[in-house]
Design an enzyme around this catalytic site. Structure first.
Site, PDB file in Angstrom:
ATOM      1  N   HIS A 108       0.870  -0.916   0.113  1.00  0.00           N
ATOM      2  CA  HIS A 108       0.178   0.130   0.137  1.00  0.00           C
ATOM      3  C   HIS A 108       0.899   1.335  -0.062  1.00  0.00           C
ATOM      4  CE1 HIS A 108      -2.635  -2.766   2.411  1.00  0.00           C
ATOM      5  NE2 HIS A 108      -3.403  -1.883   1.162  1.00  0.00           N
ATOM      6  N   SER A 111       0.438  -9.119   0.873  1.00  0.00           N
ATOM      7  CA  SER A 111      -0.823  -9.401   1.323  1.00  0.00           C
ATOM      8  C   SER A 111      -1.866  -8.861   2.653  1.00  0.00           C
ATOM      9  CB  SER A 111      -1.752 -10.755   0.208  1.00  0.00           C
ATOM     10  OG  SER A 111      -2.917 -10.854   0.906  1.00  0.00           O
TER      11      SER A 111
END
Ligand code: PAF
Length: 284
Positions: free
Chosen positions: A37, A187
């Site tokens: 991110h 993830s």
């Protein structure tokens, strides 16, 4: 960093940025932020002086028996990541701000065909939930550019199609998957893995690398390499859902002239569903 929780305060802030003539780059997330991110936020910064991120765990994209309730929610950790990534504004809405008439009454966005293929075949309604929330977030944030991770390759393509179909004035960019040193794609769901599963997990990516090499170096056929990959994943302890070679542009099955390909896979390891993909080019 400004944090806003309501649509009214978001609109207010967006109007201020716009009044000052500033471009806005947007990174939608479901929180539990990791280096992948942060990479999206860094990319956002390259495209606009204002970076807006959202954190919203979207119930519409989870199936009935999926992990909506247990999905990791880590607000203090996320704040540190957002600050370190230099995000200007965080939109952190409650469900009533995103779906004021209730999530089942909500107008939804459907991208037929592609939404039912690959991950969509195993997660009915998932991409309808994604397209619906992303469309709503785009209408609220009104970004010039939005950044998505290519780990979710099908999601990235569906968002691009939806944006084009609805004529939304947002440029959609994709960023390469960030991996652990052993190859495992980052993830939020990696946290679900036990330590034994974590040790096995990189085999998903290794299987895709082997598949690519079999196609590119050994000239093996797509059906054969897909079947081999499924068997090898099963032998390693995964429960594969699919391994499929597609063309990059629209995720359709390749025809002989197609050169830009992507191999995609989804497989369960214990109670964790992992996805990954690898892009490659066939030499003519
Ligand atoms: O990729 C995600 O985290 C989500 O699917 C997204 C794009 C934030 C929509 O909820």
């Amino acid at each position: 960093m400004i944090t806003v929780e309501t649509v009214a305060s978001l609109r207010d802030q967006v109007a201020r940025f716009r009044q000052n003539g500033k471009r806005i780059a947007f990174v939608p997330t479901m929180g539990n932020l990791h280096a992948g991110h942060v990479r999206l936020m860094q990319e956002a910064r390259r495209h606009a002086p204002v970076v807006v991120a959202s954190i919203y765990v979207n119930p519409l994209q989870f199936g009935e028996n999926e992990d909506f309730n247990s999905y990791p929610r880590t607000p203090s950790h996320d704040k540190v990541a957002l600050l370190s990534a230099g995000v200007d504004m965080l939109f952190k809405p409650a469900e009533s701000e995103i779906y004021p008439r209730g999530k089942t009454a909500q107008t939804f966005v459907e991208t037929p065909g592609l939404s039912e293929d690959l991950c969509g075949a195993f997660r009915p309604g998932h991409f309808r939930g994604v397209a619906t929330v992303v469309n709503r977030l785009f209408n609220l944030v009104m970004p010039d550019v939005a950044i998505f991770g290519k780990k979710d390759y099908q999601q990235w393509l569906i968002v691009r199609l939806m944006t084009a179909d609805l004529g939304l004035p947002v440029e959609i960019l994709g960023v390469d998957t960030v991996r652990e040193p052993d190859g495992l794609a980052l993830s939020s769901r990696n946290h679900y893995l036990s330590s034994d599963e974590r040790n096995l997990a990189p085999r998903l990516y290794e299987t895709l690398v082997t598949l690519r090499d079999r196609i590119c170096e050994k000239n093996m056929g797509f059906d054969t390499v897909e079947e081999n990959a499924i068997v090898e994943l099963e032998e390693s302890g995964f429960r594969p859902e699919y391994v499929s070679v597609r063309r990059q542009s629209d995720l359709q099955k390749p025809i002989p002239d197609d050169r830009q390909l992507v191999a995609l896979a989804a497989a369960w390891l214990g109670k964790t569903r992992l996805i990954d993909n690898i892009e490659f080019e066939l030499k003519s």
